[in-house]
Design a protein around this motif. Structure first.
Motif, PDB file in Angstrom:
ATOM      1  N   PHE A 203      -4.993 -15.173   8.618  1.00 22.42           N
ATOM      2  CA  PHE A 203      -5.893 -14.089   8.228  1.00 22.42           C
ATOM      3  C   PHE A 203      -7.259 -14.694   7.930  1.00 22.42           C
ATOM      4  O   PHE A 203      -7.373 -15.617   7.125  1.00 22.42           O
ATOM      5  CB  PHE A 203      -5.336 -13.384   6.995  1.00 22.42           C
ATOM      6  CG  PHE A 203      -6.035 -12.117   6.635  1.00 22.42           C
ATOM      7  CD1 PHE A 203      -5.755 -10.942   7.308  1.00 22.42           C
ATOM      8  CD2 PHE A 203      -6.961 -12.082   5.601  1.00 22.42           C
ATOM      9  CE1 PHE A 203      -6.384  -9.756   6.972  1.00 22.42           C
ATOM     10  CE2 PHE A 203      -7.607 -10.905   5.261  1.00 22.42           C
ATOM     11  CZ  PHE A 203      -7.311  -9.745   5.942  1.00 22.42           C
ATOM     12  N   VAL A 204      -8.269 -14.164   8.581  1.00 20.97           N
ATOM     13  CA  VAL A 204      -9.604 -14.741   8.446  1.00 20.97           C
ATOM     14  C   VAL A 204     -10.588 -13.710   7.894  1.00 20.97           C
ATOM     15  O   VAL A 204     -10.594 -12.554   8.327  1.00 20.97           O
ATOM     16  CB  VAL A 204     -10.128 -15.246   9.813  1.00 20.97           C
ATOM     17  CG1 VAL A 204     -11.486 -15.925   9.636  1.00 20.97           C
ATOM     18  CG2 VAL A 204      -9.136 -16.183  10.459  1.00 20.97           C
ATOM     19  N   MET A 205     -11.368 -14.150   6.918  1.00 19.82           N
ATOM     20  CA  MET A 205     -12.420 -13.292   6.370  1.00 19.82           C
ATOM     21  C   MET A 205     -13.752 -13.978   6.591  1.00 19.82           C
ATOM     22  O   MET A 205     -13.946 -15.105   6.142  1.00 19.82           O
ATOM     23  CB  MET A 205     -12.213 -13.109   4.869  1.00 19.82           C
ATOM     24  CG  MET A 205     -10.954 -12.334   4.513  1.00 19.82           C
ATOM     25  SD  MET A 205     -10.539 -12.512   2.762  1.00 19.82           S
ATOM     26  CE  MET A 205      -9.593 -14.046   2.826  1.00 19.82           C
ATOM     27  N   GLU A 206     -14.659 -13.327   7.261  1.00 21.10           N
ATOM     28  CA  GLU A 206     -16.003 -13.865   7.419  1.00 21.10           C
ATOM     29  C   GLU A 206     -16.949 -13.031   6.578  1.00 21.10           C
ATOM     30  O   GLU A 206     -16.971 -11.801   6.680  1.00 21.10           O
ATOM     31  CB  GLU A 206     -16.435 -13.849   8.885  1.00 21.10           C
ATOM     32  CG  GLU A 206     -15.661 -14.847   9.729  1.00 21.10           C
ATOM     33  CD  GLU A 206     -16.249 -15.018  11.115  1.00 21.10           C
ATOM     34  OE1 GLU A 206     -15.755 -15.881  11.855  1.00 21.10           O
ATOM     35  OE2 GLU A 206     -17.193 -14.282  11.451  1.00 21.10           O
ATOM     36  N   ARG A 207     -17.699 -13.713   5.754  1.00 19.31           N
ATOM     37  CA  ARG A 207     -18.551 -12.991   4.803  1.00 19.31           C
ATOM     38  C   ARG A 207     -19.965 -13.553   4.875  1.00 19.31           C
ATOM     39  O   ARG A 207     -20.146 -14.768   4.843  1.00 19.31           O
ATOM     40  CB  ARG A 207     -17.983 -13.163   3.391  1.00 19.31           C
ATOM     41  CG  ARG A 207     -18.358 -12.095   2.431  1.00 19.31           C
ATOM     42  CD  ARG A 207     -17.303 -11.961   1.346  1.00 19.31           C
ATOM     43  NE  ARG A 207     -17.296 -13.036   0.358  1.00 19.31           N
ATOM     44  CZ  ARG A 207     -16.244 -13.767   0.038  1.00 19.31           C
ATOM     45  NH1 ARG A 207     -15.104 -13.587   0.664  1.00 19.31           N
ATOM     46  NH2 ARG A 207     -16.316 -14.680  -0.881  1.00 19.31           N
TER      47      ARG A 207
END
Lengths: 233, 233
Positions: A203-207
DNA sequence: GACATTAATATGTAGCTACATATTAATGTA
DNA sequence: TACATTAATATGTAGCTACATATTAATGTC
């Protein structure tokens, strides 16, 4: 024994919502004017206005000056994600938090990072790769770029002790935040850092955040297999 | 040529936010009372109140009666996700939307679904498995359970023509929505439906909605490999 | 008829008073 | 000292007036 409504505007909001839910007013329908509702409910226009603002914010109705209030034709599911400091997220699960700096270096922003920020020319940035651990197990790996022009003080921070995540969130609130969520198969690099298998679903979160128009930081956080992100409602 | 502030409360909100951002007031600090700010800005308390409400909602400050206003000690990243009807999402990308009902049957709620709803006893539900396609390519597969007690009308809907997603969102607004996001390796079943490979990293959204305390629907939506979820800011 | 101007209108905001509510601080009593 | 009661206080809400703003509808002019 008339128990007087404590939050009149809440009551009115709920009444209007109820009417929308039970199809008294359907999607695309125009609602009565605020004054009309005020007269009907026996309250001030300002109270109806308050209720309406809440309904508009939640996405159920749409308001326009002179145009009036309309039940949203294509309702969207509007969910609020609360993304805390990673340390707190870990501790809230009852785990022991540990943080590990992997690499840090000054670099010119990569094309991908420039795209995230919407920049047309490269800027000097501090790139920080770090691992957050929960009970000594890899929790989230973050690859972060920090704009040195906007946040020069980051150079004075000892990132072996304090995570950039925590320092930034405490010291550099942002005015805008873009978020992108997706799944990605784990690479060899992921597997080494996260102690996962190559090909695992990660699971990847780019912020990406700004203060005003100035870029602050852009990061990719890759979570350990099994990670879940919730809304709190 | 004094250009009078159009949204005084917005101006004041920004001023106070600015003070927080530049550390005039740091995390955990107590802010002056609304009246104090009002005097300082030369406006009414109600205007400050409005500004403060906005700051509180965005998570920057915390307010308590008698306790006053405090700069949030542990700021959270608060992002709003807009999840539209799948058809609109597809069409907005310029793709042709198609919908395909795979299976539907009345079942007693499974333990997992009961857990999602927080139910202690099984209830009759309509289980609907369907595929959303974009340009004839699998886009999202949804496995949905609909509570027949709360939404009996669903039986009258021809789910081969209209998606339950669309019908529900148009006809059954909810009052509460839980959302869970995670990544999962694709199973054999996934690969057949989504035309993906076994083991592909798939993005999964689980959504459960209620109206009041009554369960409406709980679904797992599995997206095609490469799917991304954005915030719109 | 096409287009600019003006009026009408519903929502948005500012400011005020008065009171409600929650919570802390002070006080009194056993 | 321990505990219940009371006062003080900052935010929250209700209702009002007046005006601002945006947008539609009506009107006038060429």
């Amino acid at each position: 024994m008339t128990d007087k409504p404590r939050h009149s505007w809440v009551t009115i909001r709920d009444s209007i919502r109820e009417m929308i839910l039970n199809s008294t007013y359907g999607p695309g329908d125009k609602l009565p004017r605020d004054e009309e509702f005020a007269a009907r409910f026996g309250c001030a226009r300002s109270t109806v206005h308050r209720a309406m603002r809440d309904l508009a914010q939640s996405g159920l109705v749409e308001r326009r000056r002179k145009g009036g209030t309309m039940v949203q034709r294509d309702p969207v599911t509007r969910a609020t994600l609360n993304i805390p400091i990673t340390r707190l997220e870990v501790e809230q699960k009852g785990c022991v938090y540990r943080y590990q700096l992997i690499r840090q270096s000054v670099q010119r922003s990569s094309p991908a990072i420039m795209a995230n920020f919407g920049l047309h020319e490269a800027r000097p940035m501090l790139r920080v790769e770090a691992l957050h651990l929960a009970d000594s197990r890899p929790y989230i790996f973050e690859d972060r770029w920090i704009c040195l022009e906007t946040v020069p003080e980051i150079n004075t921070v000892d990132l072996t002790r304090e995570s950039a995540n925590e320092w930034l969130v405490r010291n550099r609130p942002y005015s805008r935040c873009d978020l992108r969520l997706f799944a990605r198969p784990g690479t060899k690099n992921d597997s080494e850092i996260l102690q996962s298998e190559i090909g695992d679903a990660l699971f990847v979160m780019e912020r990406t955040t700004w203060i005003g128009d100035a870029p602050i930081t852009s990061l990719r956080a890759v979570a350990h297999p099994g990670y879940q992100l919730f809304t709190q409602g």
